[in-house]
Design a protein around this motif. Structure first.
Motif, short mmCIF file in Angstrom:
data_model
loop_
_atom_site.label_atom_id
_atom_site.label_comp_id
_atom_site.label_asym_id
_atom_site.label_seq_id
_atom_site.Cartn_x
_atom_site.Cartn_y
_atom_site.Cartn_z
N GLN A 87 0.86 -1.19 0.00
CA GLN A 87 0.00 0.00 0.00
C GLN A 87 0.90 1.24 0.00
O GLN A 87 1.96 1.26 0.63
CB GLN A 87 -0.90 0.02 1.24
N SER A 88 0.47 2.28 -0.70
CA SER A 88 1.22 3.54 -0.76
C SER A 88 0.44 4.62 -0.01
O SER A 88 -0.75 4.81 -0.24
CB SER A 88 1.45 3.97 -2.21
N GLN A 89 1.15 5.29 0.88
CA GLN A 89 0.53 6.33 1.68
C GLN A 89 1.40 7.58 1.66
O GLN A 89 2.61 7.51 1.94
CB GLN A 89 0.34 5.84 3.13
N GLU A 90 0.82 8.71 1.29
CA GLU A 90 1.54 9.99 1.26
C GLU A 90 1.14 10.83 2.48
O GLU A 90 -0.05 11.02 2.73
CB GLU A 90 1.24 10.74 -0.03
N ILE A 91 2.15 11.31 3.18
CA ILE A 91 1.92 12.02 4.44
C ILE A 91 2.78 13.28 4.45
O ILE A 91 3.94 13.26 4.03
CB ILE A 91 2.29 11.13 5.65
N THR A 92 2.22 14.36 4.93
CA THR A 92 2.95 15.61 5.13
C THR A 92 3.08 15.85 6.64
O THR A 92 2.07 15.89 7.35
CB THR A 92 2.24 16.79 4.46
N GLU A 141 4.61 10.65 11.68
CA GLU A 141 4.84 11.98 12.26
C GLU A 141 5.77 11.90 13.48
O GLU A 141 6.67 12.73 13.64
CB GLU A 141 3.50 12.59 12.66
N GLU A 142 5.56 10.90 14.32
CA GLU A 142 6.40 10.76 15.51
C GLU A 142 7.85 10.46 15.16
O GLU A 142 8.78 11.04 15.72
CB GLU A 142 5.84 9.64 16.39
N VAL A 143 8.05 9.56 14.20
CA VAL A 143 9.41 9.20 13.80
C VAL A 143 10.13 10.38 13.17
O VAL A 143 11.30 10.64 13.45
CB VAL A 143 9.37 8.00 12.84
N LEU A 144 9.45 11.13 12.30
CA LEU A 144 10.07 12.28 11.66
C LEU A 144 10.49 13.33 12.69
O LEU A 144 11.58 13.90 12.60
CB LEU A 144 9.12 12.90 10.64
N LYS A 145 9.65 13.59 13.66
CA LYS A 145 10.00 14.56 14.69
C LYS A 145 11.21 14.11 15.48
O LYS A 145 12.10 14.91 15.80
CB LYS A 145 8.80 14.79 15.60
N ALA A 146 11.27 12.81 15.80
CA ALA A 146 12.39 12.30 16.59
C ALA A 146 13.69 12.34 15.82
O ALA A 146 14.75 12.72 16.35
CB ALA A 146 12.08 10.87 17.05
N VAL A 147 13.65 11.97 14.53
CA VAL A 147 14.88 11.93 13.73
C VAL A 147 15.35 13.34 13.37
O VAL A 147 16.54 13.66 13.48
CB VAL A 147 14.66 11.09 12.46
N MET A 148 14.44 14.20 12.94
CA MET A 148 14.83 15.55 12.54
C MET A 148 15.43 16.34 13.71
O MET A 148 16.27 17.21 13.52
CB MET A 148 13.62 16.31 11.97
N ALA A 149 15.01 16.03 14.92
CA ALA A 149 15.50 16.76 16.09
C ALA A 149 16.97 16.47 16.38
O ALA A 149 17.61 17.20 17.15
CB ALA A 149 14.66 16.42 17.31
#
Length: 299
Positions: A87-92, A141-149
């Motif tokens: 499945q493909s899912q696009e998220i911002t 969203e949680e993973v992106l916030k943790a990695v970008m920080a």
């Protein structure tokens, strides 16, 4: 003629018999369809790319039905079908870097349900819409916030491959307990606030100007060194010329270029020929006196 007119009309009887035959045929068709429907209710077909979750009076069973046809007991058993295809899912998502810059990321996530655990994900979460809404989107969203920080805004740009690898690993670990496998994740677009973009552009312009000024300064230094070397070369040539200027050399050059007539010098003593030896000795005496004058000035 009177006898024939008294005979009963046979057309209504024939129409009645035809109607009875039609009803009988229709009844046979409905009966056949009913029997087929009853027979079909004893089987379930799982299409390609799907898995069936078997429920017994609404209770999820541990058996996962694979592709093909499977017998079931009507009323007792029901089957819920879930897709196990990618499945493909696009998220911002929005996050913050280590230096507190706003980071906006468009993510394309490819994922699928672990086929052997289809019954568990249906029991714990539900259908695909619930999986995306309650599990996939919050996890990304949680993973992106943790990695970008853990990176500065500049590092997010220059180390994009490393950032993607970190997001991949973190998301795999995050979704694995929910019976979801991550096939691939793409950071389609990463952008920052307008203020940060303007600051980056200004920094690049300043660096280019600094490099240009450095080049101009280096060019000026090289040109000055070239002029100094040229002057040193000319001075060395003059020195060598003075050291090699002897009366014999002058006489030789005069002889080589002499046309047979010596120049006359008119002075207080009258007219006389040019004395080359006396001229050379006078020149050497003047050169020997120059260092003495320099020492006198320095004292």
């Amino acid at each position: 003629m009177e006898t024939l007119s008294k005979l009963p009309d046979l057309q209504p009887i024939q129409k009645s018999k035809k109607s009875n035959k039609d009803l009988y045929a229709t009844g046979k068709v409905f009966l056949a369809l009913f029997l087929l429907a009853m027979l079909a209710s004893f089987f379930v077909i799982i299409n390609a790319g799907e898995r069936g979750v078997l429920l017994k009076f609404g209770e999820v069973q541990s058996t996962v039905l694979g592709e093909g046809i499977h017998p079931i007991i009507p009323i007792v058993h029901t089957v819920e079908k879930l897709s196990v295809r990618v499945q493909s899912q696009e998220i911002t998502a929005e996050a913050s870097s280590r230096d507190l810059q706003d980071v906006y990321t468009d993510v394309a996530l490819n994922w699928h349900i672990v086929p052997e655990e289809t019954h568990l994900i249906f029991q714990q979460i539900g259908r695909q819409d619930a999986i995306i809404q309650h599990i996939i989107n919050p996890a990304v969203e949680e993973v992106l916030k943790a990695v970008m920080a853990t990176y500065t805004a500049e590092e997010i740009i220059t180390k994009r491959g490393e950032v993607k690898t970190g997001v991949d690993q973190a998301l795999i670990e995050r979704l694995r307990p929910y019976h979801i496998a991550v096939d691939d994740i793409s950071l389609v677009h990463v952008h920052f606030s307008n203020r940060f973009s303007d600051a980056v552009e200004a920094k690049q312009v300043a660096e280019q100007e600094a490099k240009r000024a450095e080049f101009v300064a280096l060019k000026a230094v090289k040109e000055a060194e070239a002029r100094v070397n040229l002057a040193k070369g000319e001075a060395e040539a003059q020195r060598l010329l003075r050291e090699n200027l002897t009366p014999e050399l002058l006489q030789r050059q005069v002889i080589e270029k002499w046309n047979g007539n010596l120049p006359l010098i008119v002075g207080s003593e009258g007219t006389k020929l040019l004395d080359l030896r006396h001229l050379v000795e006078t020149n050497q005496a003047m050169q020997a006196a120059q260092p003495n004058r320099a020492d006198f000035k320095s004292k």
